[in-house]
Design a protein around this motif. Structure first.
Motif, mmCIF file in Angstrom:
data_model
loop_
_atom_site.group_PDB
_atom_site.id
_atom_site.type_symbol
_atom_site.label_atom_id
_atom_site.label_comp_id
_atom_site.label_asym_id
_atom_site.label_seq_id
_atom_site.Cartn_x
_atom_site.Cartn_y
_atom_site.Cartn_z
ATOM 1 N N GLU A 85 0.953 -1.218 0.138
ATOM 2 C CA GLU A 85 0.145 0.023 -0.064
ATOM 3 C C GLU A 85 0.898 1.339 -0.062
ATOM 4 O OE1 GLU A 85 -3.840 0.258 2.542
ATOM 5 O OE2 GLU A 85 -2.547 1.731 3.649
ATOM 6 N N LEU A 86 0.479 2.313 -0.738
ATOM 7 C CA LEU A 86 1.219 3.604 -0.709
ATOM 8 C C LEU A 86 0.305 4.775 -0.752
ATOM 9 C CD1 LEU A 86 4.204 4.670 -1.471
ATOM 10 C CD2 LEU A 86 3.279 4.873 -3.709
ATOM 11 N N CYS A 88 -0.419 8.509 -1.319
ATOM 12 C CA CYS A 88 0.011 9.554 -2.357
ATOM 13 C C CYS A 88 -0.776 10.784 -2.258
ATOM 14 C CB CYS A 88 -0.217 9.141 -3.864
ATOM 15 S SG CYS A 88 0.545 9.849 -5.016
ATOM 16 N N PRO A 89 -0.350 11.787 -1.526
ATOM 17 C CA PRO A 89 -1.090 12.903 -1.260
ATOM 18 C C PRO A 89 -1.218 13.860 -2.322
ATOM 19 C CG PRO A 89 0.766 12.572 0.542
ATOM 20 C CD PRO A 89 0.891 11.586 -0.583
ATOM 21 N N THR A 90 -0.114 13.833 -3.348
ATOM 22 C CA THR A 90 -0.112 14.901 -4.329
ATOM 23 C C THR A 90 -0.927 14.195 -5.624
ATOM 24 O OG1 THR A 90 2.061 14.072 -5.350
ATOM 25 C CG2 THR A 90 1.969 15.735 -3.616
ATOM 26 N N GLY A 91 -1.054 12.951 -5.860
ATOM 27 C CA GLY A 91 -1.624 12.407 -7.125
ATOM 28 C C GLY A 91 -0.476 12.203 -8.036
ATOM 29 N N VAL A 114 -4.906 6.557 -1.283
ATOM 30 C CA VAL A 114 -4.378 5.581 -0.625
ATOM 31 C C VAL A 114 -4.342 4.567 -1.991
ATOM 32 C CG1 VAL A 114 -3.911 3.484 0.907
ATOM 33 C CG2 VAL A 114 -4.624 5.812 1.666
ATOM 34 N N TYR A 115 -3.218 4.025 -2.427
ATOM 35 C CA TYR A 115 -3.268 3.054 -3.560
ATOM 36 C C TYR A 115 -2.771 1.801 -3.176
ATOM 37 C CZ TYR A 115 -3.898 6.912 -6.990
ATOM 38 O OH TYR A 115 -4.671 7.964 -7.645
ATOM 39 N N GLY A 116 -3.233 0.777 -3.726
ATOM 40 C CA GLY A 116 -2.873 -0.599 -3.647
ATOM 41 C C GLY A 116 -1.769 -0.786 -4.745
ATOM 42 N N VAL A 117 -0.704 -1.462 -4.393
ATOM 43 C CA VAL A 117 0.469 -1.575 -5.297
ATOM 44 C C VAL A 117 0.986 -2.979 -5.350
ATOM 45 C CG1 VAL A 117 2.837 -0.822 -5.762
ATOM 46 C CG2 VAL A 117 1.257 0.858 -4.710
ATOM 47 N N THR A 137 -8.523 3.960 -1.520
ATOM 48 C CA THR A 137 -9.359 4.856 -0.731
ATOM 49 C C THR A 137 -8.810 6.238 -0.508
ATOM 50 O OG1 THR A 137 -8.048 4.558 1.453
ATOM 51 C CG2 THR A 137 -9.702 2.935 1.221
ATOM 52 N N PRO A 138 -9.780 7.311 -0.119
ATOM 53 C CA PRO A 138 -9.212 8.768 0.104
ATOM 54 C C PRO A 138 -8.196 8.423 1.325
ATOM 55 C CG PRO A 138 -11.411 8.658 0.355
ATOM 56 C CD PRO A 138 -11.112 7.013 0.333
ATOM 57 N N LEU A 139 -7.213 9.666 1.247
ATOM 58 C CA LEU A 139 -6.299 9.830 2.179
ATOM 59 C C LEU A 139 -6.851 9.858 3.887
ATOM 60 C CD1 LEU A 139 -3.806 11.950 0.202
ATOM 61 C CD2 LEU A 139 -3.234 9.977 0.784
ATOM 62 N N PRO A 140 -6.128 9.407 4.788
ATOM 63 C CA PRO A 140 -6.342 9.784 6.004
ATOM 64 C C PRO A 140 -6.241 11.579 6.027
ATOM 65 C CG PRO A 140 -4.953 8.067 6.034
ATOM 66 C CD PRO A 140 -4.978 8.665 4.731
#
Length: 154
Positions: A85-86, A88-91, A114-117, A137-140
């Motif tokens: 999982e990663l 990514c706040p900026t996209g 939040v990305y699955g990788v 999912t959205p970022l925390p």
């Protein structure tokens, strides 16, 4: 299901690994992702994924695929894979070569989150990697991208 983005490149890995990370999260992770990668296909911390790669031969094949949802693992022709999982706040993501900078830059179509990788590896005459990403999912709230961009505009 088709990938939203496919990017293929050849990397010249000089220091035994490359890193996938958010473009603004460049403070390293005190070796956390590298330790997690020991005897694995890849290792992760919150904002960074370390991928061990052979420096010999220095030419490493890399394919990045960004999917609209989680794809089935491509296990048929790969030696192994690891799912991580990663955040990514900026996209925006980069593939960074140690001491060489960004080798690949990708703007994720789904934006911040939040990305699955899934990192696949194959070693034959040359070493090859397939990295698949999908928005989960959205970022925390603690990962809000205003922390990354706010000081640029004031």
């Amino acid at each position: 299901m088709k990938p939203l983005v496919v990017h293929r490149t050849t990397l010249s890995v000089l220091y035994g690994r490359f890193v996938l990370r958010d473009v603004w999260c460049d403070a390293d992770d005190e070796g956390e992702s590298r330790r997690d990668a020991t005897a694995q296909v890849a290792g992760a911390s919150t904002y960074q994924i370390s991928v061990p790669a052979s420096s010999f031969p220095p030419s490493t094949g890399l394919e990045l695929r960004v999917w609209p949802g989680e794809p089935a693992p491509e296990s048929s022709s790969w030696d192994g894979y690891r799912q991580l999982e990663l955040h990514c706040p900026t996209g925006e993501l980069i593939v960074e070569l140690i001491a060489c900078g960004a080798a690949v830059e990708i703007t994720l179509p789904q934006g911040a989150g939040v990305y699955g990788v899934r990192v696949h590896r194959k070693q034959a005459d040359t070493e090859e990697f397939l990295i698949e990403l999908w928005w989960r999912t959205p970022l925390p709230p603690a990962d809000d991208d205003e922390d990354f961009y706010g000081d640029l505009w004031t």
